[in-house]
Design an enzyme around this catalytic site. Structure first.
Site, PDB file in Angstrom:
ATOM      1  N   GLU A 167      -0.780   4.516  -6.184  1.00  0.00           N
ATOM      2  CA  GLU A 167       0.325   5.354  -5.705  1.00  0.00           C
ATOM      3  C   GLU A 167       1.499   5.301  -6.670  1.00  0.00           C
ATOM      4  OE1 GLU A 167       1.510   4.367  -1.650  1.00  0.00           O
ATOM      5  OE2 GLU A 167       3.513   5.187  -1.974  1.00  0.00           O
ATOM      6  N   GLU A 171      11.205   8.470  -4.330  1.00  0.00           N
ATOM      7  CA  GLU A 171      11.623   8.468  -2.928  1.00  0.00           C
ATOM      8  C   GLU A 171      13.144   8.523  -2.811  1.00  0.00           C
ATOM      9  OE1 GLU A 171       8.658   6.252   0.014  1.00  0.00           O
ATOM     10  OE2 GLU A 171       9.311   4.944  -1.593  1.00  0.00           O
TER      11      GLU A 171
END
Ligand code: NAG
Ligand code: NAG
Ligand code: NAG
Ligand code: NAG
Ligand code: NAG
Ligand code: NAG
Ligand code: NAG
Ligand code: NAG
Ligand code: NAG
Ligand code: NAG
Ligand code: NAG
Length: 365
Positions: A167, A171
């Site tokens: 991943e 964010e």
């Protein structure tokens, strides 16, 4: 200037599981049985859509239980309308020629407030919204031109995610409009406690469109804002004392989401990370009926280690190519699921409520 985060949360674990899946639990030491061969992204065994996007080959019955995932295709996705977005990932037949994105959870809306953009909506009842690219990227440069959320407890994310949970994250947690966070996971694990980092000094992540880039190459991962490098992670710096390389290396979909971190069911650390509890009485929420992030475009420049030939349709997993790292091969197999549950339905005709919501959004956004 960068601040190191003390907390890193894998997105896969923090998104609420909207459709609680039954069935046997699976992981790489306890793979699925032949009767329900596919291990879904939430770690449950099943068939059909469990074998699609997010299926974990290493926790499934055999390495080829999951459907092959569609090969990368360079291009720029814009959002003038929803015609390239399939409304329900559970019903998707896998045809990546027909749709570029699927909605995994929640609600999207085309706002067209400046020539067409996609709004990802968060409401108190929808648990957040997540869309995934139908095609995968096995190394490449991915740029999202977007505006993040700005509300306490609300998180916006632009990530890549593989079947085995490699991943790479951008964010935007909480109400800061001047920073974004970068992060990386290897097979669901944080390679080092210091891997999460805050990138400061952005002029208005909510009010202004910026280009956020994940430049994922076989030897290094670079994060850029408006084409300027803000961070580079070298693969060579992620090798542990046993020689295991903790660097993302498996085909990944691109995921965009808005999700509620500041809610009672979240872990206290998650709530703190997002700046506190969501205020559902916020005037913005009261006026629009939702919180939102806006996506203007997503540009993809594939960088497969070997250029795929014209006969290549997909990626498949093979046995480990080196310690703890599966090998990835091209395949010419179909990525479609059998017609049994695959749907031909397109995006649903908007209901009156959706039209009203759209009008509201056009006024408010
Ligand atoms: C894998 O699943 C088995 C069976 O549910 C469980 O006992 C085991 O703890 C799990 N292993 C990991 C690493 O989660
Ligand atoms: C959004 O705007 C674009 C460009 O003006 C137009 O082509 C498109 O049809 C519009 N989409 C919707 C859903 O109104
Ligand atoms: C997607 O389709 C499945 C299967 O029909 C259904 O259970 C689910 O509620 C749908 N999800 C949404 C968000 O409509
Ligand atoms: C996939 O979608 C494309 C575009 O709509 C269509 O031409 C093609 O026939 C579809 N493929 C299959 C196998 O259904
Ligand atoms: C962010 O939220 C915190 C706590 O709710 C508050 O103290 C702060 O003023 C907010 N900052 C902005 C820029 O709104
Ligand atoms: C932020 O951008 C706005 C316009 O986009 C500009 O007026 C302002 O001066 C900028 N602020 C800083 C600190 O650069
Ligand atoms: C970044 O570079 C791309 C490609 O050259 C260009 O299209 C884009 O406008 C640039 N973005 C910014 C914010 O300068
Ligand atoms: C969340 O927790 C607070 C404090 O414990 C409580 O007052 C509130 O009612 C809870 N909200 C929900 C939706 O459960
Ligand atoms: C598909 O792949 C198989 C081997 O994996 C090969 O034998 C076959 O020729 C390929 N077909 C095409 C159309 O490329
Ligand atoms: C292959 O890698 C996986 C993790 O990706 C690991 O669980 C497994 O033990 C490895 N197998 C061998 C034979 O090294
Ligand atoms: C594609 O075709 C070439 C020969 O033209 C063959 O060598 C290769 O194995 C094929 N690849 C796949 C994935 O079918």
């Amino acid at each position: 200037m960068n601040r190191v985060l003390l907390l890193a949360i894998p997105l896969a674990l923090s998104l609420r599981v909207a459709n609680a899946q039954g069935g046997q639990v699976c992981n790489s030491t306890s793979p699925c049985p032949a009767s329900a061969p596919c291990c879904s992204s939430f770690g449950f065994c099943g068939t059909n859509d469990f074998c699609m996007s997010g299926c974990n080959p290493l926790a499934s019955n055999t390495l080829d239980s999951c459907r092959p995932v569609p090969v990368c295709q360079s291009g720029t996705h814009t959002f003038t309308d929803n015609s390239r977005i399939f409304s329900n990932a559970t019903l998707f037949d896998g045809n990546a020629t027909e749709y570029d994105w699927v909605v995994n959870q929640g609600n999207v809306m085309n706002t067209n407030s400046s020539g067409g953009e996609l709004a990802l909506l968060l409401t108190e009842s929808n648990g957040g919204t997540r869309i995934s690219s139908t095609r995968y990227v096995h190394y490449g440069t991915i740029t999202a031109t977007m505006k993040a959320t700005k509300w306490t407890g609300v998180v916006t994310a632009f990530i890549t995610m593989s079947g085995i949970k490699d991943e790479i994250d951008w964010e935007w947690p909480g109400n800061s409009t001047t920073s974004a966070q970068t992060n990386m996971f290897w097979q669901g694990l944080i390679p080092a406690k210091t891997i999460g980092e805050t990138e400061d000094g952005i002029n208005d992540t909510f009010g202004t469109y910026h280009d956020y880039t994940i430049d994922w190459q076989p030897d290094a991962l670079t994060f850029l804002i408006d084409n300027k490098t803000v961070r580079t992670i070298q693969k060579s710096d992620t090798i542990d004392s046993n020689g295991v390389v903790h660097f993302p290396s498996t085909p990944s979909s691109i995921q965009l989401s808005v999700w509620p971190a500041g809610i009672n069911s979240s872990a206290p650390g998650t709530i703190a990370w997002a700046g506190g509890m969501i205020n559902w009485n916020d005037p913005d929420y009261q006026a629009a009926g939702h919180f939102y992030a806006l996506i203007k475009s997503v540009r993809i420049n594939c960088a497969d280690p070997t250029t795929p030939g014209a006969n290549v349709t997909s990626y498949v997993y093979g046995t480990n190519s080196s310690l703890d790292v599966p090998s990835i091969a091209f395949s010419n197999e179909s990525v479609l699921v059998s017609g049994a549950f695959g749907a031909t339905a397109s995006f649903p005709v908007p209901t009156l409520m959706m039209v009203l919501a759209l009008l509201t959004a056009l006024t408010v956004l």
